[in-house]
Design a protein around this motif. Sequence first.
Motif, mmCIF file in Angstrom:
data_model
loop_
_atom_site.group_PDB
_atom_site.id
_atom_site.type_symbol
_atom_site.label_atom_id
_atom_site.label_comp_id
_atom_site.label_asym_id
_atom_site.label_seq_id
_atom_site.Cartn_x
_atom_site.Cartn_y
_atom_site.Cartn_z
ATOM 1 N N ASP A 124 25.987 125.479 93.675
ATOM 2 C CA ASP A 124 27.096 125.257 94.736
ATOM 3 C C ASP A 124 28.417 124.361 93.939
ATOM 4 O O ASP A 124 28.156 123.376 93.526
ATOM 5 N N LEU A 184 29.327 120.645 94.405
ATOM 6 C CA LEU A 184 28.221 119.647 93.826
ATOM 7 C C LEU A 184 28.463 119.656 92.146
ATOM 8 O O LEU A 184 27.658 119.036 91.563
ATOM 9 N N PRO A 222 31.144 114.900 91.342
ATOM 10 C CA PRO A 222 31.276 116.182 91.902
ATOM 11 C C PRO A 222 32.416 116.664 92.257
ATOM 12 O O PRO A 222 33.340 115.720 92.878
ATOM 13 N N GLU A 265 21.707 118.040 102.990
ATOM 14 C CA GLU A 265 21.593 116.709 102.714
ATOM 15 C C GLU A 265 22.451 116.045 101.531
ATOM 16 O O GLU A 265 22.694 114.780 101.537
ATOM 17 N N GLN A 266 22.591 116.956 100.494
ATOM 18 C CA GLN A 266 23.346 116.268 99.309
ATOM 19 C C GLN A 266 24.930 116.128 99.737
ATOM 20 O O GLN A 266 25.597 115.146 99.402
ATOM 21 N N TYR A 267 25.476 116.918 100.586
ATOM 22 C CA TYR A 267 26.659 116.803 101.009
ATOM 23 C C TYR A 267 26.950 115.578 102.267
ATOM 24 O O TYR A 267 27.984 115.032 102.039
ATOM 25 N N ARG A 268 25.758 115.548 102.762
ATOM 26 C CA ARG A 268 25.789 114.324 103.801
ATOM 27 C C ARG A 268 25.925 112.754 103.038
ATOM 28 O O ARG A 268 26.249 111.848 103.637
ATOM 29 N N ALA A 269 25.522 112.854 102.091
ATOM 30 C CA ALA A 269 25.199 111.863 101.390
ATOM 31 C C ALA A 269 26.508 111.213 101.075
ATOM 32 O O ALA A 269 26.667 110.069 100.854
ATOM 33 N N ASN A 329 22.333 123.012 100.663
ATOM 34 C CA ASN A 329 22.344 121.471 100.076
ATOM 35 C C ASN A 329 22.962 120.457 101.072
ATOM 36 O O ASN A 329 23.844 119.644 100.866
ATOM 37 N N GLU A 357 33.778 115.400 95.527
ATOM 38 C CA GLU A 357 34.326 113.887 95.799
ATOM 39 C C GLU A 357 35.603 113.816 95.374
ATOM 40 O O GLU A 357 36.505 112.956 95.783
#
Length: 210
Positions: free
Chosen positions: A32, A35, A42, A67-71, A65, A45
């Motif tokens: 991805d 990330l 990342p 949840e990783q993006y929601r973080a 992914n 970011e």
Amino acid sequence: MNPSMPSPSTFRREITAVILAGGRAQRMGGIDKGLVILNGKPMVEHVINALRREVDNIFINANRNLEQYRAFGFRVIPDIMDGFQGPLAGMASGMQAARTKYIVTVPCDSPLISDGLVRRLHEAMERENADISSVHDGDRTHPVFALIRCVLLPDLLEFLNAGERKIDRWYARHRLAIAYFDDTPNSFLNVNSPEERADLENKLVAERNQ
């Protein structure tokens, strides 16, 4: 300020940024891309940090992914169509979710976005009385960097439901303005492979150490 242009605060509220992170990233080995770490962060970011200087509303369009993006603290919007249908599907998904007059789209793998991207896209749209404005870096176009009026959503859905996927073909149905960025062409550099990531990392480290 041009009296026909919105104030900076109004401008920020009228536009939702949609970071396109919904692809398969086949040239990156399926990793991805948003990330992937670049210069300690990342890539998505880096994109977020550039966009939040110009807009209040940011969505991330992602199909895995989640949840990783929601973080990162922003709303994550999966494609409204199954099967990794390409950037137009991400654009449609963002337009459907947005509650603003426009969306601005950028890919998750272009970490060098410069200040003023959204403003200059909007200026080109207003100047040409257009429905879409997109980027030209002085050498070639970058159609996934675009400002789009959300009223075009029904037409885009019709286009996609007919099996069409080509951005240029959809843009050709509407009034298109071109915003020229030949003064900052590196802003649109994208990272498609581990080798390109390593090359850019080395350049950033060298610049930091100068």
